[in-house]
Design a protein around this motif. Structure first.
Motif, PDB file in Angstrom:
ATOM      1  N   THR B  17      21.888  39.133  35.675  1.00  0.00           N
ATOM      2  CA  THR B  17      20.450  39.125  35.969  1.00  0.00           C
ATOM      3  C   THR B  17      19.728  39.491  34.672  1.00  0.00           C
ATOM      4  OG1 THR B  17      19.953  41.457  36.509  1.00  0.00           O
ATOM      5  CG2 THR B  17      21.132  40.195  38.187  1.00  0.00           C
ATOM      6  N   PRO B  18      18.383  39.372  34.657  1.00  0.00           N
ATOM      7  CA  PRO B  18      17.669  39.753  33.425  1.00  0.00           C
ATOM      8  C   PRO B  18      17.877  41.229  33.076  1.00  0.00           C
ATOM      9  CG  PRO B  18      16.236  38.476  34.853  1.00  0.00           C
ATOM     10  CD  PRO B  18      17.468  38.788  35.657  1.00  0.00           C
ATOM     11  N   PHE B  19      18.462  42.002  33.997  1.00  0.00           N
ATOM     12  CA  PHE B  19      18.548  43.446  33.782  1.00  0.00           C
ATOM     13  C   PHE B  19      19.966  43.935  33.528  1.00  0.00           C
ATOM     14  CE2 PHE B  19      15.066  42.290  36.626  1.00  0.00           C
ATOM     15  CZ  PHE B  19      14.022  42.559  35.762  1.00  0.00           C
ATOM     16  N   GLY B  20      20.890  42.979  33.337  1.00  0.00           N
ATOM     17  CA  GLY B  20      22.261  43.384  33.053  1.00  0.00           C
ATOM     18  C   GLY B  20      23.266  42.422  33.646  1.00  0.00           C
ATOM     19  N   GLU B  21      24.551  42.781  33.557  1.00  0.00           N
ATOM     20  CA  GLU B  21      25.569  41.956  34.177  1.00  0.00           C
ATOM     21  C   GLU B  21      26.730  42.808  34.654  1.00  0.00           C
ATOM     22  OE1 GLU B  21      25.855  39.818  30.134  1.00  0.00           O
ATOM     23  OE2 GLU B  21      27.789  39.485  31.104  1.00  0.00           O
ATOM     24  N   ALA B  22      27.499  42.216  35.564  1.00  0.00           N
ATOM     25  CA  ALA B  22      28.650  42.914  36.128  1.00  0.00           C
ATOM     26  C   ALA B  22      29.763  41.891  36.299  1.00  0.00           C
ATOM     27  CB  ALA B  22      28.284  43.524  37.473  1.00  0.00           C
ATOM     28  N   THR B  23      30.980  42.268  35.935  1.00  0.00           N
ATOM     29  CA  THR B  23      32.100  41.332  35.961  1.00  0.00           C
ATOM     30  C   THR B  23      33.167  41.774  36.957  1.00  0.00           C
ATOM     31  OG1 THR B  23      31.659  40.900  33.631  1.00  0.00           O
ATOM     32  CG2 THR B  23      33.785  40.166  34.479  1.00  0.00           C
ATOM     33  N   GLU B  24      33.533  40.844  37.830  1.00  0.00           N
ATOM     34  CA  GLU B  24      34.617  41.086  38.801  1.00  0.00           C
ATOM     35  C   GLU B  24      34.381  42.369  39.595  1.00  0.00           C
ATOM     36  OE1 GLU B  24      38.355  39.616  38.696  1.00  0.00           O
ATOM     37  OE2 GLU B  24      37.083  37.848  38.436  1.00  0.00           O
ATOM     38  N   VAL B  25      33.175  42.484  40.123  1.00  0.00           N
ATOM     39  CA  VAL B  25      32.854  43.680  40.908  1.00  0.00           C
ATOM     40  C   VAL B  25      32.955  43.364  42.401  1.00  0.00           C
ATOM     41  CG1 VAL B  25      31.416  44.761  39.148  1.00  0.00           C
ATOM     42  CG2 VAL B  25      30.389  43.111  40.756  1.00  0.00           C
ATOM     43  N   LEU B  26      33.006  44.400  43.198  1.00  0.00           N
ATOM     44  CA  LEU B  26      33.130  44.245  44.644  1.00  0.00           C
ATOM     45  C   LEU B  26      31.911  43.508  45.207  1.00  0.00           C
ATOM     46  CD1 LEU B  26      34.732  44.909  47.223  1.00  0.00           C
ATOM     47  CD2 LEU B  26      33.530  47.110  47.301  1.00  0.00           C
ATOM     48  N   GLY B  27      32.189  42.488  46.035  1.00  0.00           N
ATOM     49  CA  GLY B  27      31.120  41.717  46.658  1.00  0.00           C
ATOM     50  C   GLY B  27      31.604  41.113  47.963  1.00  0.00           C
ATOM     51  N   GLY B  28      30.850  40.124  48.464  1.00  0.00           N
ATOM     52  CA  GLY B  28      31.223  39.464  49.719  1.00  0.00           C
ATOM     53  C   GLY B  28      30.307  39.898  50.848  1.00  0.00           C
ATOM     54  N   SER B  29      30.008  38.943  51.746  1.00  0.00           N
ATOM     55  CA  SER B  29      29.031  39.216  52.807  1.00  0.00           C
ATOM     56  C   SER B  29      29.505  40.346  53.728  1.00  0.00           C
ATOM     57  CB  SER B  29      28.764  37.946  53.620  1.00  0.00           C
ATOM     58  OG  SER B  29      29.936  37.533  54.306  1.00  0.00           O
ATOM     59  N   ALA B  30      30.776  40.308  54.108  1.00  0.00           N
ATOM     60  CA  ALA B  30      31.264  41.315  55.058  1.00  0.00           C
ATOM     61  C   ALA B  30      31.344  42.697  54.406  1.00  0.00           C
ATOM     62  CB  ALA B  30      32.627  40.915  55.603  1.00  0.00           C
ATOM     63  N   THR B  31      31.508  42.709  53.092  1.00  0.00           N
ATOM     64  CA  THR B  31      31.569  43.986  52.373  1.00  0.00           C
ATOM     65  C   THR B  31      30.211  44.684  52.406  1.00  0.00           C
ATOM     66  OG1 THR B  31      33.061  42.828  50.875  1.00  0.00           O
ATOM     67  CG2 THR B  31      32.345  45.030  50.219  1.00  0.00           C
ATOM     68  N   TYR B  32      29.172  43.948  51.959  1.00  0.00           N
ATOM     69  CA  TYR B  32      27.825  44.522  51.985  1.00  0.00           C
ATOM     70  C   TYR B  32      27.447  44.933  53.415  1.00  0.00           C
ATOM     71  CZ  TYR B  32      26.722  43.234  47.124  1.00  0.00           C
ATOM     72  OH  TYR B  32      26.688  43.149  45.759  1.00  0.00           O
ATOM     73  N   PHE B  33      27.756  44.025  54.360  1.00  0.00           N
ATOM     74  CA  PHE B  33      27.427  44.310  55.760  1.00  0.00           C
ATOM     75  C   PHE B  33      28.068  45.618  56.217  1.00  0.00           C
ATOM     76  CE2 PHE B  33      28.103  44.323  60.250  1.00  0.00           C
ATOM     77  CZ  PHE B  33      26.994  43.716  60.797  1.00  0.00           C
ATOM     78  N   LYS B 228      17.454  45.379  40.187  1.00  0.00           N
ATOM     79  CA  LYS B 228      18.446  45.033  39.166  1.00  0.00           C
ATOM     80  C   LYS B 228      19.258  43.826  39.545  1.00  0.00           C
ATOM     81  CE  LYS B 228      19.370  48.864  36.106  1.00  0.00           C
ATOM     82  NZ  LYS B 228      20.048  50.154  36.028  1.00  0.00           N
ATOM     83  N   ASP B 229      19.639  43.732  40.828  1.00  0.00           N
ATOM     84  CA  ASP B 229      20.525  42.654  41.271  1.00  0.00           C
ATOM     85  C   ASP B 229      20.349  42.423  42.762  1.00  0.00           C
ATOM     86  OD1 ASP B 229      22.550  40.899  41.873  1.00  0.00           O
ATOM     87  OD2 ASP B 229      24.179  42.343  41.547  1.00  0.00           O
ATOM     88  N   PRO B 230      19.762  41.278  43.137  1.00  0.00           N
ATOM     89  CA  PRO B 230      19.497  41.024  44.556  1.00  0.00           C
ATOM     90  C   PRO B 230      20.745  40.619  45.358  1.00  0.00           C
ATOM     91  CG  PRO B 230      18.343  39.434  43.138  1.00  0.00           C
ATOM     92  CD  PRO B 230      19.286  40.196  42.272  1.00  0.00           C
ATOM     93  N   THR B 231      21.891  40.452  44.700  1.00  0.00           N
ATOM     94  CA  THR B 231      23.099  40.020  45.417  1.00  0.00           C
ATOM     95  C   THR B 231      23.389  40.964  46.591  1.00  0.00           C
ATOM     96  OG1 THR B 231      24.006  39.255  43.321  1.00  0.00           O
ATOM     97  CG2 THR B 231      25.539  39.413  45.175  1.00  0.00           C
ATOM     98  N   GLY B 232      23.651  40.370  47.756  1.00  0.00           N
ATOM     99  CA  GLY B 232      24.039  41.161  48.917  1.00  0.00           C
ATOM    100  C   GLY B 232      22.894  41.743  49.718  1.00  0.00           C
TER     101      GLY B 232
END
Lengths: 304, 304
Positions: B17-33, B228-232
């Protein structure tokens, strides 16, 4: 009930949307503002029209109890705007602008209007907005609008004007341009540090955010089954907002929030038809009913 | 307190994102949920990961009291997603998707999970969502998500699945695609006539609208100083929403509105940092405080 003075444009619009079109119909920021405000308070209108401005529009504005002593009629043609909207109704595409008599508009406030309780400076050259401020005794509340053209072209005059303003009412993109940030909270900090005590950000179908130094207030737009023409929604919002404040004379935080909701209610009517056609047939009972619906739309505790 | 079952993806994300980056971090719809819901209720998670899924993530999920008996570990690699956002944070640009073990995921509900009080069907093939529904005793509330890929690719299966769902939670653009109209009120009429009793439309920074046959509820997004990061965010919203309903066991209109606000509150935390980093250090007191701020954000009568 306080007096409300508005300075802005009166125009003839030609508009096309996916749901129809309208040719040479009544438009202009001060027009939408005045008619919306007229449901709440007495309005004094400062604007200019050409020789060709139809008498029927004058009659209509008078029928809404809008005082037109400040409406100049000058040789030449009335301001024309031509635009269209795609299904993405949030953004107007201007096809043609003819300023005509509006190009040399120098607002002169008639003697009788020089002590308004509330003043709205519509979207005109910030130097002219400053000239208006010089002509009046400081009202209890001054609000203004502006646009990209002035933010980019006359930033110094604009910031000088904003220093003397209580409420800045602008749209999303303009706010970000003026505050030089993509984040609205940061934008609000910048703008509120330079004069205005309230920043109201209009976001079309997404509603309104109001920032003060200590609080944020958010109101969604009223979800409508049919949006025919978004033209004038923002000016109608401002008219409902200022009209309500003029009517109550109460400038408390709660009152300003309620004024925002009344502004949103008025805008939700305007977009249901072309030009001011919905406002022409609007009844105050409908306004009250939609204000009550707004509570049901936004409250998540007591739904009574 | 009711039991909450979720089926969806667990992934490793690489995000810029314009505010940084993250590599191979925990994600996934069921994880955030799951992590969002875990602040309110006990969660049973059904998903699949590969042999390479880091043990530290398993430990983290367990530390949130998420039951992982339904998390399959299969030969091969974990689902990878790579994406970026510009300053227009509302829209993710996918750079790379590797489904890996997720490609052949066939959710099998362990015996002990087959009577959940609430069920959330994350964004997977609607045929698989239907398979999950066949495996469980009808919960008191079923909610689901979907996306353009299924709306366009498997509309028949999708509508069949939606017939059995109480709450559809999707974003703005997906809703318009599914309901084949640009107007959300029309879209809601279409979708609510086919099964779901609630349509929740997520609009990113513009908040949420919920439609039922008789009412609309609108909640703005919480205005944040730093996103910072809208993912999830959307999955976190769904997790907070369902978690709150599981905790209270109350499915009344008021309770569903409050659940929407709790969902919005949880999402507002998630976007403050990359991956689930903000949720990792979140305290329930912070959730309650932001819920109270939400009242001040939206109320225009009693501001107590």
């Amino acid at each position: 009930m306080g007096t409300l003075l508005v300075v802005g444009s009166v125009a003839l619009d030609t508009v096309r949307t996916p749901f129809g079109e309208a040719t040479e119909v009544l438009g202009g920021s001060a027009t939408y503002f005045s008619v919306a405000a007229s449901y709440f308070a007495a309005v004094n209108l400062i604007a200019v029209v050409g020789e060709d401005f139809p008498e029927q529009h004058i009659k209509f504005l008078k029928s809404r109890n809008i005082d037109l002593s400040g409406l100049e009629r000058r040789p030449g043609s009335t301001f024309r705007w031509k635009g269209e909207y795609t299904y993405q109704l949030n953004e107007a595409h201007t096809l043609d602008t003819r300023l005509n008599v509006f190009e040399t508009f120098r607002p002169k406030i008639p003697e009788a209007y020089r002590s308004p309780d509330l003043l709205f400076l519509g979207n005109i050259d910030p130097n002219l907005q400053l000239e208006v401020l010089r002509q009046v005794k400081r009202p209890s509340l001054v609000a203004c609008d502006t646009m990209n053209f002035w933010i980019e072209g006359k930033p110094d005059a604009l910031w000088r004007m904003l220093k003397e303003v209580d409420v800045l009412i602008i749209n999303d993109g303009e706010a970000r341009l003026l505050g030089r940030d993509s984040n609205l909270v940061q934008v609000a900090k910048t703008i509120l540090s330079k004069g205005p005590k309230h920043l109201i950000v209009k976001r079309g179908e997404y509603g309104v955010l109001m920032f003060t130094r200590d609080h944020v207030f958010g109101a969604p737009a009223f979800p409508l089954e049919q949006v025919k023409d978004p033209t004038g929604a923002g000016d109608t919002f401002a008219g409902g907002f200022m009209g309500y404040l003029a009517a109550t004379g109460n400038l408390s935080d709660v009152s300003i929030r309620q004024a925002i909701v009344f502004g949103s209610v008025m805008a939700s009517f305007t977009v249901e038809a072309f030009s001011l056609d919905r406002l022409r047939i609007l009844d105050y009972k409908e306004i009250e009913a939609r204000f009550r619906e707004f509570k049901r739309l936004t409250h998540f505790e007591d739904l009574a």
